[in-house]
Design an enzyme around this catalytic site. Structure first.
Site, mmCIF file in Angstrom:
data_model
loop_
_atom_site.group_PDB
_atom_site.id
_atom_site.type_symbol
_atom_site.label_atom_id
_atom_site.label_comp_id
_atom_site.label_asym_id
_atom_site.label_seq_id
_atom_site.Cartn_x
_atom_site.Cartn_y
_atom_site.Cartn_z
ATOM 1 N N GLU A 13 -9.192 -4.003 6.273
ATOM 2 C CA GLU A 13 -8.591 -3.876 4.944
ATOM 3 C C GLU A 13 -9.374 -4.781 4.003
ATOM 4 O O GLU A 13 -9.780 -5.872 4.387
ATOM 5 C CB GLU A 13 -7.119 -4.317 4.923
ATOM 6 C CG GLU A 13 -6.143 -3.424 5.651
ATOM 7 C CD GLU A 13 -4.723 -4.013 5.676
ATOM 8 O OE1 GLU A 13 -4.488 -5.034 4.980
ATOM 9 O OE2 GLU A 13 -3.869 -3.469 6.397
ATOM 10 N N GLU B 30 -2.512 -7.401 13.133
ATOM 11 C CA GLU B 30 -1.972 -8.700 12.737
ATOM 12 C C GLU B 30 -0.856 -9.177 13.668
ATOM 13 O O GLU B 30 0.100 -9.811 13.242
ATOM 14 C CB GLU B 30 -1.500 -8.666 11.285
ATOM 15 C CG GLU B 30 -2.623 -8.382 10.301
ATOM 16 C CD GLU B 30 -2.226 -8.553 8.842
ATOM 17 O OE1 GLU B 30 -1.017 -8.752 8.571
ATOM 18 O OE2 GLU B 30 -3.112 -8.489 7.973
#
Length: 557
Positions: free
Chosen positions: A272, A168
């Site tokens: 995820e 990220e």
């Protein structure tokens, strides 16, 4: 429910003794955009995130709730043995670990998981000073050394599936950070090749707006040279995806995501998944993720998270650990994931022999929402940076790894003073949107600081007071040349790319005891004397080179 771990551990040990592990865990390779085991069967990542959350200091500049410390879960053998029977109930084949300490021993845990047929996906970043900062990104020697040191520590294990070069890092307002991630992927790929490693190069992306998220995926797997080369491409694209909440459906939650990546050229998975905003967590997305609806593009996913983890959205986690660390209590969420995971039977297609090699297309062009340049940073050059450091006239001398609190502030101040004196910090700065990278931008932040201090010192006719910086600088009596001349001599090929060498011995800055590890930018006292920055400092040069907490550890957006 509470698991009887003593009995489970004894049974596992007895089974391992009676039935020796004579076969190594199968190698997994990327073929085209799919993963295959040695026997030619399609491989799906059926995994779980496996890392205790470190200390999170809430502040205005930590909106992602990123931890400032971590516990290396692969360096605590008793915990790995404790958790294995629980993980086996889920029938997983992969764990994702977000930060490890390369100076610790991982033999027992890695063998425990390898013997059980469990692969690892290891993120190379560390909290605070050990990651590509999404706000002021850089790809520099300290990060490269950290990444290669981790690879060296884990290269002897047969169950490393992939290394993630970032998590990220790129978000909606920081697409200019993407070239630094791509440079990291290029250099880590070259390093793995030099070590004859079969581990894949990965990246885990936030699930942002499609107007830049898909461009990022394409950018990370493209070829800027236009020669259909994989030299700068990742092998494994991860998407941290929490779209499916409650008892949803493919059409409602996944159809658009599937369509957006339908033509993707390398392997992809959900790095995820597991929404918590519509409890209870039913995990019914598992059946869809591993179904024929998704398998043409996606190769499984990682459920988040085994250990408790707090986020702005609420509490994640499938188990709790007793205070003495000996007992695992599973939750209803665990039981529901177990029900879903143990029923999965993903399709074993397409056959490996029918899959063509991946092609690596031209990179996406910049637009109003995608600002990354297709010119990426050069390989950080340790030898050149060391040469420069030894030649600089004013050197940053305190032994500190607290880059955020000390080096960053001093860089702001130094660049402000240098700017007021008619100089600039262009040599240490870089810009991923413009595709410009100063010749010293790939050096460790402390060397960048010494460079700025030297330029200011020389601008002031080598007055020793101009090198003081409140006691943080020392005049180098052996220096015979200017900072700019030293840079021209030492960094003679500032845009060069090459296969990195192993990190110098002792380059790992993580300090830890046992399995617990504090990041290099933790709360330990610094050797530097703080110099208060001028609040009117010139900060618009894009030169602040310190490494902050951004994207170092798992983040929950």
């Amino acid at each position: 429910m509470i698991s009887n771990l003593r009995a489970s551990a004894l049974l596992a040990a007895a089974a391992a003794f009676l039935v020796p592990n004579v076969l190594a865990i199968p190698k997994v390779s990327r073929v085209g955009r799919y993963l295959y085991s040695d026997d030619g069967s399609r491989f799906y990542i059926k995994g779980i995130a496996y890392q205790e959350q470190g200390v999170v200091v809430q502040s205005d500049d930590n909106s992602f709730g990123e931890p400032s410390s971590f516990i290396d879960p692969l360096a605590v053998p008793d915990a790995c043995s404790r958790d294995l029977p629980i993980l086996q109930q889920l029938q997983i084949n992969t764990i994702r670990v977000y930060s490890v300490n390369s100076s610790l021993n991982h033999d027992d845990c890695m063998k425990t998981f390898s013997d059980a047929g469990i692969y690892t996906i290891i993120d190379l970043a560390l909290p605070l000073n050990g990651s590509i900062d999404r706000t002021v990104p850089t790809w520099s020697t300290n990060l490269l050394d950290e990444y290669t040191a981790t690879i060296d520590a884990f290269s002897k294990y047969d169950n490393v599936l992939a290394y993630n070069v970032g998590n990220e890092v790129v978000i909606q307002n920081s697409t200019g950070a993407a070239p630094y991630v791509k440079a990291a992927a290029r250099d880590i790929r070259a390093y793995l090749t030099s070590k004859s490693s079969s581990a894949l190069v990965g990246y885990a992306a936030i699930d942002g707006d499609s107007n830049w998220r898909v461009a990022l995926a394409n950018f990370l797997s493209c070829d800027p040279s236009g020669s259909n080369s994989d030299a700068t491409a990742i092998d494994l694209y991860g998407l941290n995806d929490y779209e499916w909440c409650g008892d949803s459906s493919f059409e409602s939650s996944y159809a658009n995501t599937f369509g957006a990546y339908a033509g993707y050229n390398v392997a992809a998975y959900f790095s995820e998944f597991g929404c918590i905003t519509s409890p209870p967590r039913l995990w019914t997305e598992s059946a869809s993720l591993f179904s024929s609806q998704m398998s043409p593009v996606w190769s499984g996913g990682i459920a988040f998270s085994y250990f408790p983890a707090t986020s702005a959205q609420g509490q994640f986690g499938l188990v709790t650990i007793s205070a003495d660390g000996k007992t695992v209590t599973t939750s209803d969420d665990f039981d529901r994931l177990k029900t879903q995971y143990t029923q999965l039977s993903p399709p074993n297609d397409p056959p490996q022999g029918s899959v063509t090699a991946a092609s690596f297309p031209a990179c996406p062009t910049a637009n109003s929402t995608w600002l990354a340049s297709n010119t990426i940073p050069p390989t950080p050059n340790e030898f050149a940076c060391d040469c420069l450091e030894s030649a600089l006239s004013c050197q940053f001398t305190p032994a500190t790894s607290n880059y955020t609190a000390i080096v960053g502030e001093l860089l702001n101040t130094g660049c402000s003073l240098l700017g007021q004196a008619g100089g600039s910090c262009d040599d240490i700065g870089s810009n991923g949107t413009a595709g410009t990278y100063g010749r010293v931008s790939g050096c460790d932040p402390t060397i960048k600081l010494s460079y700025v201090m030297s330029e200011y010192y020389e601008t002031n006719n080598r007055n020793s007071q101009a090198c003081s910086f409140a006691g943080n600088g020392t005049v180098n009596p052996l220096s015979k040349t200017s900072a700019t001349a030293a840079a021209s001599s030492c960094v003679s090929s500032p845009s060069a790319t090459f296969t990195p060498s192993a990190a110098p011995t002792g380059s790992n800055t993580v300090q830890s005891s046992g399995g617990s590890s504090a990041s290099s930018g933790g709360s330990s006292s610094s050797g530097g004397v703080k110099l208060v920055a001028n609040t009117n400092a010139v900060v618009g040069m894009g030169v602040v080179a310190f490494i902050s907490a951004a994207s170092a550890f798992f983040t929950l957006a």
